[in-house]
Each structure stands twice: as structure tokens, then as C-alpha cells.
Design a protein around this motif. Structure first.
Motif, short mmCIF file in Angstrom:
data_model
loop_
_atom_site.label_atom_id
_atom_site.label_comp_id
_atom_site.label_asym_id
_atom_site.label_seq_id
_atom_site.Cartn_x
_atom_site.Cartn_y
_atom_site.Cartn_z
N UNK A 1 -10.09 -15.41 57.21
CA UNK A 1 -9.53 -14.32 58.07
C UNK A 1 -8.18 -14.05 57.46
N UNK A 2 -7.63 -14.75 56.61
CA UNK A 2 -6.43 -14.30 55.78
C UNK A 2 -5.21 -15.49 56.31
N UNK A 3 -4.64 -15.94 55.34
CA UNK A 3 -3.44 -16.81 55.73
C UNK A 3 -2.21 -16.00 56.15
N UNK A 4 -1.30 -16.01 57.06
CA UNK A 4 -0.31 -15.18 57.05
C UNK A 4 0.75 -15.53 55.95
N UNK A 5 1.27 -14.41 55.54
CA UNK A 5 2.02 -14.49 54.34
C UNK A 5 3.07 -15.41 54.29
N UNK A 6 3.59 -15.70 55.35
CA UNK A 6 4.83 -16.56 55.40
C UNK A 6 4.15 -18.04 55.30
N UNK A 7 3.00 -18.28 55.50
CA UNK A 7 2.28 -19.67 55.41
C UNK A 7 1.50 -19.83 54.06
N UNK A 8 1.41 -18.78 53.07
CA UNK A 8 0.53 -18.53 52.21
C UNK A 8 0.77 -19.67 51.04
N UNK A 9 2.10 -19.89 50.94
CA UNK A 9 2.53 -20.90 49.74
C UNK A 9 2.28 -22.07 50.00
N UNK A 10 2.67 -22.53 51.14
CA UNK A 10 2.15 -23.83 51.80
C UNK A 10 0.81 -24.17 51.96
N UNK A 11 -0.07 -23.21 52.32
CA UNK A 11 -1.59 -23.17 52.68
C UNK A 11 -2.13 -23.26 51.19
N UNK A 12 -1.69 -22.61 50.12
CA UNK A 12 -2.33 -22.59 48.78
C UNK A 12 -2.12 -24.09 48.14
N UNK A 13 -0.73 -24.29 48.24
CA UNK A 13 -0.32 -25.80 47.69
C UNK A 13 -1.23 -26.84 48.41
N UNK A 14 -1.48 -26.73 49.60
CA UNK A 14 -2.27 -28.06 50.21
C UNK A 14 -3.72 -27.86 49.85
N UNK A 15 -4.20 -26.71 49.93
CA UNK A 15 -5.57 -26.80 49.62
C UNK A 15 -5.89 -27.05 47.99
N UNK A 16 -4.97 -26.49 47.33
CA UNK A 16 -5.19 -26.88 45.91
C UNK A 16 -5.41 -28.28 45.67
N UNK A 17 -4.33 -28.99 46.13
CA UNK A 17 -4.02 -30.44 46.09
C UNK A 17 -5.17 -31.40 47.02
N UNK A 18 -6.32 -30.60 47.46
CA UNK A 18 -7.38 -31.48 47.87
C UNK A 18 -6.98 -32.06 49.04
N UNK A 19 -5.84 -31.78 50.00
CA UNK A 19 -5.88 -32.14 51.27
C UNK A 19 -6.76 -31.77 52.17
N UNK A 20 -7.10 -30.51 52.16
CA UNK A 20 -8.16 -29.78 52.99
C UNK A 20 -9.41 -30.23 52.97
N UNK A 21 -9.92 -30.59 51.51
CA UNK A 21 -11.25 -30.96 51.25
C UNK A 21 -11.46 -32.43 51.63
N UNK A 22 -10.39 -33.25 51.33
CA UNK A 22 -10.83 -34.72 51.45
C UNK A 22 -11.71 -35.33 50.27
N UNK A 23 -11.68 -34.64 49.22
CA UNK A 23 -12.70 -34.79 47.90
C UNK A 23 -12.12 -35.93 47.20
N UNK A 24 -11.06 -36.45 47.65
CA UNK A 24 -10.89 -37.84 46.94
C UNK A 24 -10.42 -37.82 45.31
N UNK A 25 -10.09 -36.84 44.92
CA UNK A 25 -9.91 -36.41 43.72
C UNK A 25 -8.66 -36.87 43.25
N UNK A 26 -7.76 -36.84 43.87
CA UNK A 26 -6.51 -37.33 43.31
C UNK A 26 -6.22 -38.55 42.87
N UNK A 27 -6.96 -39.54 42.90
CA UNK A 27 -6.74 -40.93 42.21
C UNK A 27 -7.13 -40.47 40.69
N UNK A 28 -8.06 -39.58 40.47
CA UNK A 28 -8.56 -39.60 39.14
C UNK A 28 -7.85 -38.49 38.33
N UNK A 29 -6.76 -37.82 38.74
CA UNK A 29 -6.11 -36.86 38.18
C UNK A 29 -4.50 -36.92 38.20
N UNK A 30 -3.84 -36.41 37.52
CA UNK A 30 -2.43 -36.64 37.48
C UNK A 30 -1.79 -36.11 38.70
#
Length: 544
Positions: free
Chosen positions: A262-291
Motif C-alpha cells: 500500500x506504500x510506506x508513509x514517507x516519514x517512515x520510509x527510511x526506517x522501514x527500508x533499513x529494517x526490511x533490508x536487514x532481514x528483521x521483517x523476514x526472519x531469514x536468519x541471514x544476519x549470522x552469515x553476513x557482515x
């Protein structure tokens, strides 16, 4: 293939490093003094000199917004003299560093210290390609505070849209024709269609002006902001107690995907992108295998001062990257300097990829919402986790893989378009290369690109293939599959700047397409088939 300029081995630029005037200079100014800064080692401070720079920053929303270009400068130094703190980043040339590459790197570093007058509303002047040399004077030790807005600044601020685009230059910003992406085909989900035999115009009606921004009713916009306020949680704070990172409320995790589409509100976009990219939203467990993110941000500051053979080409591309945005409007302004630094550092991240032109719009988009070190970190995540390494590699193998998957969708679901492209000898690389290398930057309006990225950072590379399919689907029956379509009309249409008639309908169509589990499984299988074809040396015959 992509239009990527070759890196010159040597230019005719002179070897003297310019002294830059914070009060501005013109190309015809003569230098009163031309200090050879390369001779000043970081440890060779002149006794009694002092130079300092303070950035007067506004409150940072969500802890993630880029800094303001407003600058307060205080100095007590002689003209042409730099202190240790300001010179150590660029006063020493690497042993194997080309003179011209060093000149570019040193110029950006020095302007980080001095600032650029008129940042955001003046065009600025060219320095690295013309070797402009001016006197270096800092108001004779007096403090200068840039605070009051000039009439021109006010005029520019009034002309900005909500995303920072300069409305008065938006029409001139698009060299390609503007083509309407009709909404009616997108009301029907992707499915196999019959061959078309009806005649139709060669292309849709041309849009005469850039689209007006879609504005939600105020109450609806505030409602969405409130929902994101409740969904976001503080993850970490820095030593000063400022918010360093956000995460998502686990209780509302099932609503995240829907809200991203539906679109991230612009004031939250930076925080949302950073959180999603870091894998928090996915729970993929990739953080241990990457810097870790902190490591990548520290790495950014280490790489800023290291030489790169791509600096000249990066410097050539920076001033022509989304210049319609106020952050990147002024030559050597805060945005252009940040963009140069991010691309410079990223060119050193992977020796195989180096730098290609498509990286510029991607990095610039991140810089609209994130600080430079975080923008660099996001670029590394795209490279490592979103298969952009293979897209940027020489030969663009990841691009060809995406095109193979796209053509399989066309062959199954849009056989009339696939047949028309074959008859007219339309190669997918001829029109879709820019789509995939820039992640649809400068292909659709900026607000539409942001909506696409909101979902892409969650879904991954398959979303870009489906986005390409949505364009073909929307233009299929009336234009691309028409018996009257020709090589020229098809390529002209697909090289357009696409303006969706209904942005929400476009995102809904993409979501419904990716909800098709059978299609997602087939896309995974097609990617495996492509890998096999490459290993057998049969990939060249597998594409249109």
C-alpha cells in the motif's frame, strides 16, 4: 545492453590541485594562490592555525534522515593552509593512484570540509573536469552562519513536491517520451491469453506533462501514519540515546506485507527500508552469515579515503544522476558529494563488479532517505542478498537470467506478445536492460519507483520480473501484439517513461501475480534452467 561509458586511462587534466573558494568561483577566475596540497602531509600542521567546520543539523526524523545542507563555518587559518583534521583525508596520494583520480577524490573531500554555496538552489560550477582554481579564503577568521533564506531559496523551496523534486525542471528532466500505462488491463490478473488479430494504434496516447502527485486524503494519510507508528518499535539506541535502528512489532508482522504494497508513509520510509533490508521483517536468519550493519558502516568510512580507479567515471556520472531532485541539484553540493562517496566506496567492495552506471540512481534513491554510510550498507545488501552482484558483473549474467524468466512468462501467458517480438526481431536486452540495472529508476515517476521498492525489498528479485511483465501486460492487446506493430514502434514504446494511470491498481496486480504459488515455483525452476544452459554454453540461443 547497458550504455556504460569506458573508463579513460588518462585525461588531459593538469596536475595541480585547486584551492577552492567557499564563496564560489567562476570558470574564468584567476588564482591568487595555488597551493600544492599533496605536499602537505597529515602530520604537517602549521603551528597556531585552526580550521573547524560544524554542520548545523535539524532534528532527524526517525534517526535516519540525511543531514541538512545548512553549514556554519568557523576558521582561523591563512589562505591555502589546511589543518590536520581537514587535510588528512586527502593530502596524501596513494603510490599507485592516478593523478586525475586523486584530483577527483581530493576535490570532493575538500568540498566536504568547505561546503558549496547555494547548495540545493544554485547549479554550481564544474571543478574536477575543468580544474577551476580559486583563492582559498575563509573570511579572515570570522564566523559565517548561513541561516536566513534568500529570495531564490524561498522560490525553490516553494517549487518542490513532497519528495524533493524540482517541479519547474521535471518536464525537462525526462528525455524519453511519456507514455500512459493504462489501468483497464491491470484489472484482470495475469493469465494465458489468446492470440490477438485486431488492428490497433502503434502506441498509446503520449502524456504531454509529468503526472501530478497522487495525494491521499488527509485523514487517510494520517490513518496510515498512525498504523506505522504503532507497528514500528525502537530496536537500538546509540551512546547518546538517539534512535539508531527500528524493528517491527511481531504482533503485526502478518500485516507488514500488505502495508508495504500500500506504500510506506514517507516519514517512515527510511526506517522501514533499513529494517526490511536487514532481514528483521523476514526472519531469514541471514544476519549470522553476513557482515553486521555496524561493520559495513565502519567499512564505509575506511573506504572513503582509499583510491579507486573508477573515480573519474563516477565523477562524470554524478552530476547527471536524478538532477531534478533538490538534494542532487547543485554541483558538488551535499547530495552529489554523498553520492560520489557512496559509489566510490561501493566500487571498492567487489573487484569483479567495480562500478557501472546503473548503480548511480540506486544509490541516489537510498540517499534520499538514509545517511551515506547506511546507503552504502544497503548497496552491499543488494549486491550480496538480492543477486545484484550477478546483475552488475561484466556480461550482466544476472540481467540475462531475469530476461530469461521474463520471456518464459511471456511465452506462457502472453504468446501473442512473444510471437510479435520474435516476428519483429525484438531483443529483450534492447528495451529491458535499463529496467533491471537501475531497478526502474527513471523509468516510472519517482513516487511509483518508491512504491515498487517498498515491495521489492520485501519480495526480492522476482518482483522486478513481474514489474516488467506488468508493463507488457498493460500494453499487450492494444499495442505490442497488434498486427500493425513494427520494430520501430515497439522499441519506441518500450523505451518510454511510463506513467501509470492507477498506481494502486499496478501494485495490486503485482501482488496478486506474486501470490500465485505455481508461478513462483516456475520462476525458481526457470532460474535453475538458465544456470544449466549457461553451464552447457547454450544460453545464447535461449533468448529472443
Amino acid at each position: 545492453m547497458a550504455d556504460i561509458s569506458s573508463l579513460p586511462k588518462r585525461s588531459t587534466i593538469g596536475k595541480e590541485l585547486p584551492s577552492l573558494d567557499t564563496c564560489g568561483a567562476t570558470a574564468g577566475e584567476e588564482a591568487k594562490e595555488t597551493p600544492d596540497i599533496r605536499l602537505k602531509a597529515a602530520s604537517e600542521d602549521s603551528p597556531g592555525t585552526r580550521t573547524s567546520t560544524q554542520l548545523a543539523l535539524p532534528a532527524v526524523e526517525n534517526g535516519l534522515a540525511p543531514p541538512s545542507p545548512r553549514v556554519t563555518i568557523s576558521t582561523q587559518s591563512s589562505p591555502g593552509t589546511l589543518s590536520r583534521s581537514s587535510s588528512q583525508a586527502y593530502s596524501v596520494q596513494a603510490p599507485d593512484e592516478d593523478d586525475d583520480c586523486y584530483h577527483v577524490r581530493a576535490t570532493y573531500a575538500r568540498l566536504d570540509h568547505e561546503g558549496v554555496p547555494g547548495d540545493g538552489y544554485e547549479e554550481g560550477i564544474e571543478r574536477t573536469r575543468t580544474r577551476v582554481v580559486s583563492s582559498y579564503s575563509m573570511n579572515d577568521g570570522k564566523e559565517q552562519t548561513v541561516s536566513d533564506l534568500s529570495e531564490k531559496e524561498v522560490q525553490v523551496l516553494r517549487s518542490l513536491d513532497r519528495y524533493g523534486s524540482l517541479e519547474f525542471s521535471s518536464a525537462a528532466h525526462h528525455d524519453a517520451r511519456l507514455a500512459l500505462l493504462p489501468a483497464s488491463p491491470l484489472r484482470r490478473d495475469l493469465s494465458r491469453v489468446k492470440l490477438s488479430s485486431r488492428s490497433a494504434p502503434a502506441s498509446p496516447p503520449e502524456v504531454r506533462a509529468p503526472p501530478q502527485l497522487r495525494k491521499l486524503p488527509k485523514d487517510k494519510e494520517n490513518e496510515r501514519i498512525d498504523k506505522w507508528d504503532r507497528m514500528m518499535r525502537v530496536s537500538t539506541r546509540d551512546n547518546g540515546g538517539n534512535i539508531a535502528a527500528w524493528t517491527f512489532d511481531e504482533r503485526k508482522g502478518r500485516k507488514l506485507r500488505s502495508r508495504l504494497y500500500k506504500g510506506v508513509p514517507d516519514r517512515w520510509r527510511g526506517a522501514a527500508w533499513w529494517s526490511v533490508i536487514e532481514g528483521v521483517a523476514h526472519g531469514l536468519g541471514r544476519l549470522s552469515s553476513r557482515p553486521a550493519a555496524d561493520h559495513l558502516q565502519r567499512r564505509y568510512f575506511e573506504l572513503v579515503d582509499q583510491p579507486s580507479t573508477f573515480d573519474i567515471q563516477i565523477d562524470l556520472d554524478v552530476p547527471r544522476t536524478i538532477t531534478g531532485h533538490v538534494l542532487f541539484h547543485t554541483r558538488y553540493g551535499l547530495g552529489q558529494r554523498s553520492l560520489f562517496h557512496v559509489l566510490h566506496c561501493f566500487s571498492l567492495h567487489c573487484s569483479e563488479c567495480g562500478y557501472v552506471q546503473g548503480m548511480g540512481p540506486i544509490a541516489a534513491t537510498f540517499l534520499c532517505y538514509l545517511q551515506p554510510e547506511r546507503a552504502y550498507s544497503c548497496m552491499v545488501r543488494l549486491h550480496d542478498d538480492f543477486h545484484m552482484h550477478s546483475v552488475f558483473q561484466p556480461g550482466f549474467p544476472g540481467l540475462l537470467e531475469n530476461l530469461f524468466v521474463q520471456e518464459r512468462i511471456m511465452e506462457r501467458m502472453l504468446p501473442d506478445v512473444y510471437s510479435s517480438f520474435g516476428k519483429n526481431m525484438i531483443s529483450s536486452t534492447a528495451y529491458a536492460t535499463k529496467w533491471y540495472i537501475t531497478l526502474f529508476a527513471n523509468v516510472v515517476p519517482f513516487q511509483t519507483q518508491l512504491r515498487i521498492w517498498d515491495a521489492f525489498l520485501y519480495e526480492g528479485p522476482d518482483l522486478m520480473v513481474v514489474m516488467a511483465a506488468s508493463i507488457l501486460w498493460a500494453l499487450r492487446a492494444d499495442y505490442l501484439a497488434s498486427p500493425d506493430a513494427t520494430f520501430e514502434t515497439i522499441l519506441s514504446l518500450l523505451s518510454s517513461y511510463f506513467v501509470p494511470e492507477d498506481e494502486n491498481l499496478l501494485m495490486t496486480w503485482i501482488r496478486h501475480t506474486l501470490d500465485d504459488k505455481k508461478l513462483r515455483e516456475d520462476m525458481t525452476r526457470w532460474r535453475s534452467e538458465w544456470t544449466t544452459l549457461v553451464e552447457r554454453g547454450e544460453s545464447a540461443r535461449a533468448l529472443l
